[in-house]
Design an enzyme around this catalytic site. Structure first.
Site, mmCIF file in Angstrom:
data_model
loop_
_atom_site.group_PDB
_atom_site.id
_atom_site.type_symbol
_atom_site.label_atom_id
_atom_site.label_comp_id
_atom_site.label_asym_id
_atom_site.label_seq_id
_atom_site.Cartn_x
_atom_site.Cartn_y
_atom_site.Cartn_z
ATOM 1 N N ASN A 251 0.858 -1.196 0.000
ATOM 2 C CA ASN A 251 0.000 0.000 0.000
ATOM 3 C C ASN A 251 0.889 1.239 0.000
ATOM 4 O O ASN A 251 2.108 1.129 0.017
ATOM 5 C CB ASN A 251 -0.964 -0.034 1.197
ATOM 6 C CG ASN A 251 -0.228 -0.063 2.515
ATOM 7 O OD1 ASN A 251 0.513 0.867 2.834
ATOM 8 N ND2 ASN A 251 -0.388 -1.147 3.270
ATOM 9 N N ASP B 23 -4.843 -6.013 5.202
ATOM 10 C CA ASP B 23 -5.894 -6.799 5.841
ATOM 11 C C ASP B 23 -5.846 -8.259 5.394
ATOM 12 O O ASP B 23 -6.251 -9.146 6.119
ATOM 13 C CB ASP B 23 -7.261 -6.205 5.504
ATOM 14 C CG ASP B 23 -7.477 -4.889 6.249
ATOM 15 O OD1 ASP B 23 -7.010 -4.802 7.403
ATOM 16 O OD2 ASP B 23 -8.065 -3.948 5.682
ATOM 17 N N ASP C 23 -5.186 -9.158 13.137
ATOM 18 C CA ASP C 23 -5.291 -7.732 13.464
ATOM 19 C C ASP C 23 -4.401 -7.490 14.685
ATOM 20 O O ASP C 23 -4.732 -7.890 15.804
ATOM 21 C CB ASP C 23 -6.750 -7.346 13.747
ATOM 22 C CG ASP C 23 -6.899 -5.837 13.850
ATOM 23 O OD1 ASP C 23 -6.057 -5.208 14.517
ATOM 24 O OD2 ASP C 23 -7.847 -5.286 13.252
ATOM 25 N N ILE C 24 -3.261 -6.855 14.446
ATOM 26 C CA ILE C 24 -2.251 -6.714 15.498
ATOM 27 C C ILE C 24 -2.771 -5.815 16.616
ATOM 28 O O ILE C 24 -2.647 -6.124 17.809
ATOM 29 C CB ILE C 24 -0.937 -6.158 14.896
ATOM 30 C CG1 ILE C 24 -0.503 -7.044 13.719
ATOM 31 C CG2 ILE C 24 0.156 -6.092 15.954
ATOM 32 C CD1 ILE C 24 0.567 -6.443 12.851
ATOM 33 N N LYS D 64 -14.468 2.024 15.449
ATOM 34 C CA LYS D 64 -13.252 1.197 15.373
ATOM 35 C C LYS D 64 -12.586 1.090 16.744
ATOM 36 O O LYS D 64 -12.100 0.034 17.131
ATOM 37 C CB LYS D 64 -12.296 1.825 14.353
ATOM 38 C CG LYS D 64 -11.100 0.985 14.034
ATOM 39 C CD LYS D 64 -10.361 1.515 12.817
ATOM 40 C CE LYS D 64 -11.129 1.279 11.529
ATOM 41 N NZ LYS D 64 -10.458 1.850 10.369
ATOM 42 N N LYS E 86 -11.973 -2.581 18.241
ATOM 43 C CA LYS E 86 -10.616 -3.125 18.421
ATOM 44 C C LYS E 86 -10.217 -3.192 19.895
ATOM 45 O O LYS E 86 -9.291 -3.899 20.244
ATOM 46 C CB LYS E 86 -9.605 -2.266 17.667
ATOM 47 C CG LYS E 86 -9.935 -2.146 16.178
ATOM 48 C CD LYS E 86 -8.733 -2.375 15.327
ATOM 49 C CE LYS E 86 -9.057 -2.193 13.858
ATOM 50 N NZ LYS E 86 -8.021 -2.763 13.010
#
Ligand code: C5P
Length: 411
Positions: free
Chosen positions: A208, A276, A305-306, A338, A342
């Protein structure tokens, strides 16, 4: 506090020299002993009288000064200091120090010492960006010289960009950090940064556009507050800062393993743009066209997902977990959701829609989302965002939020 610390302060020739008078005052308030050295150009901007009055000490100006040689030679002058601070560090002083010249008192002192050196550059933006200055900066960094600033903004010459000397309080923080005395001294902070590369085959990958600029700036700002920083970085365009423990990774899975290995930490900031998905059927050999006209089909598997993994750790969770959220619409709404999803404490949200120039650019406009709500910060350089966020992290870790009083460090 800097009680009894001996600071040799070399004042170069630039309009920012007037700010150094304030720096001297603040250093002395904190108990430091300041020995000032004024270059010939520096004396065009501030007078020896005002410098010595504030420093409460004689100003050294000339290389060949018989009285001084009898009292204290230039070798002794540079070696008896605990830290040498050069402010403003002009392009000329940087060039002399980088090439090891000894043609005046300031450059000779810098050459004759193994005392740590901190420079606060200040110059016109075009000069700062000139390859020669950037070359000297890289050389000085590789000689372990530390830097604070320059900041971005309007300059005395009317131009705008990087080149303004750091403010006295910022130089003071960098001096304290050089002595391992910042508010985060003895604390361990983890920062993730950069993109990840997810292989398709041994030569191709999915990536990215993250440059790693915000994560690198944040790691530097936390280091400047005295923290020990573990910096877990994907393949970023922006190099990691000096003075942090760098762990380089490629993929999200490697990043998670490196993060787990670096813990425990008192705070963890997840600035990386983690992919992702990874390619589930990545080939062991380079994929080839088979002549059939059919393109290979890639299958994807979800990456760990760290941020969520660390936020939900049952044991050893950092006291403060901070995530980033790059959004293209309804920034506060999406980022607040989010934060809850998370399980992190803060989300630093920004709008990365095309046209903002934020992704891969030098500026950022962020909203800090916490349990208390959303706090909109004005658009500013990623360095300033980093310093402000690092300051907030330090407050959170060191100030009792219910009383506003400093907490006793357990470190
Ligand atoms: O879900 P989203 O990717 O927008 O979340 C962004 C935040 O989550 C960032 O702090 C990023 O570093 C973190 N993240 C992560 N691991 C992933 C995906 C995102 O740590 N696999």
């Amino acid at each position: 506090m800097l009680a009894g610390k001996k600071i040799l302060l070399i004042i170069g020739g630039g309009i920012a020299a007037y700010k150094v008078l304030d720096l001297i005052r603040r250093l002395r308030e904190r108990g430091a002993v300041v020995t000032p050295v004024l270059t010939r150009a520096g004396a065009e901007f501030v007078t020896p009288l005002s410098v010595s009055a504030l420093a409460g000490a004689r100003v050294h100006e000339a290389l060949f000064d018989l009285t001084a040689e009898a009292e204290m030679g230039h070798i002794q002058l540079s070696r008896s200091a605990d830290l040498i601070v050069v402010a403003p560090a002009t392009a000329d002083l940087m060039a002399k120090a980088a090439s090891g010249r000894a043609e005046d008192l300031a450059s000779t002192l810098l050459l004759a010492t193994d005392t740590p050196v901190l420079m606060a550059p200040a110059m016109n933006v075009r000069m700062w960006q000139h390859p020669a200055v950037q070359r000297n900066l890289a050389l000085l960094r590789s000689d372990a010289v530390r830097f604070v600033g320059p900041n971005e903004g309007e300059m005395a010459c009317g131009e705008v960009g990087p080149g303004r000397m750091a403010e006295p309080m910022e130089i003071l923080a960098a001096i304290e950090a050089a002595f391992g005395m910042g508010p985060l001294a003895g604390r361990h902070v983890l920062v993730t940064s950069g993109p990840t590369h997810e292989p398709i085959d041994p030569v191709r990958y999915i990536a990215n556009r993250s440059s790693g600029a915000q994560g690198a700036a944040l790691a530097a700002a936390l280091r400047d507050l005295g923290a020990r920083v573990s910096f877990v970085t994907g393949p970023a365009r922006v190099p990691p800062p000096e003075g942090v423990d760098v762990v380089r990774v490629e993929t999200a899975q490697q990043m998670l393993a490196a993060v787990e290995a670096a813990l425990p930490a008192e705070a963890a900031v997840f600035a990386a743009a983690v992919a992702d998905w990874r390619v589930a059927n990545a080939a062991g050999q380079k994929m080839k066209k088979d002549g059939s006209g059919h393109a290979p089909a890639l299958e994807f598997a979800e990456n760990p997902d760290i941020l969520a993994t660390v936020s939900r750790m049952a044991e050893g969770r950092p006291a403060l977990v901070v995530g980033f959220a790059a959004e293209t619409e309804k920034v506060v709404e999406h980022a607040s959701a989010k934060r809850l999803r998370k399980g992190c404490d803060w989300i630093v949200a920004n709008d990365v829609s095309p046209g903002t120039g934020i992704m891969g650019g030098t500026e950022n406009a962020v909203v800090l989302i916490s349990e208390q709500g959303a706090e909109h910060w004005p658009r500013m350089s990623k360095d300033v965002v980093a310093r402000r966020l690092a300051g907030r992290i330090a407050d959170q870790l060191t100030v009792d939020q219910s009383t506003g009083q400093p907490m006793i460090s357990t470190a």
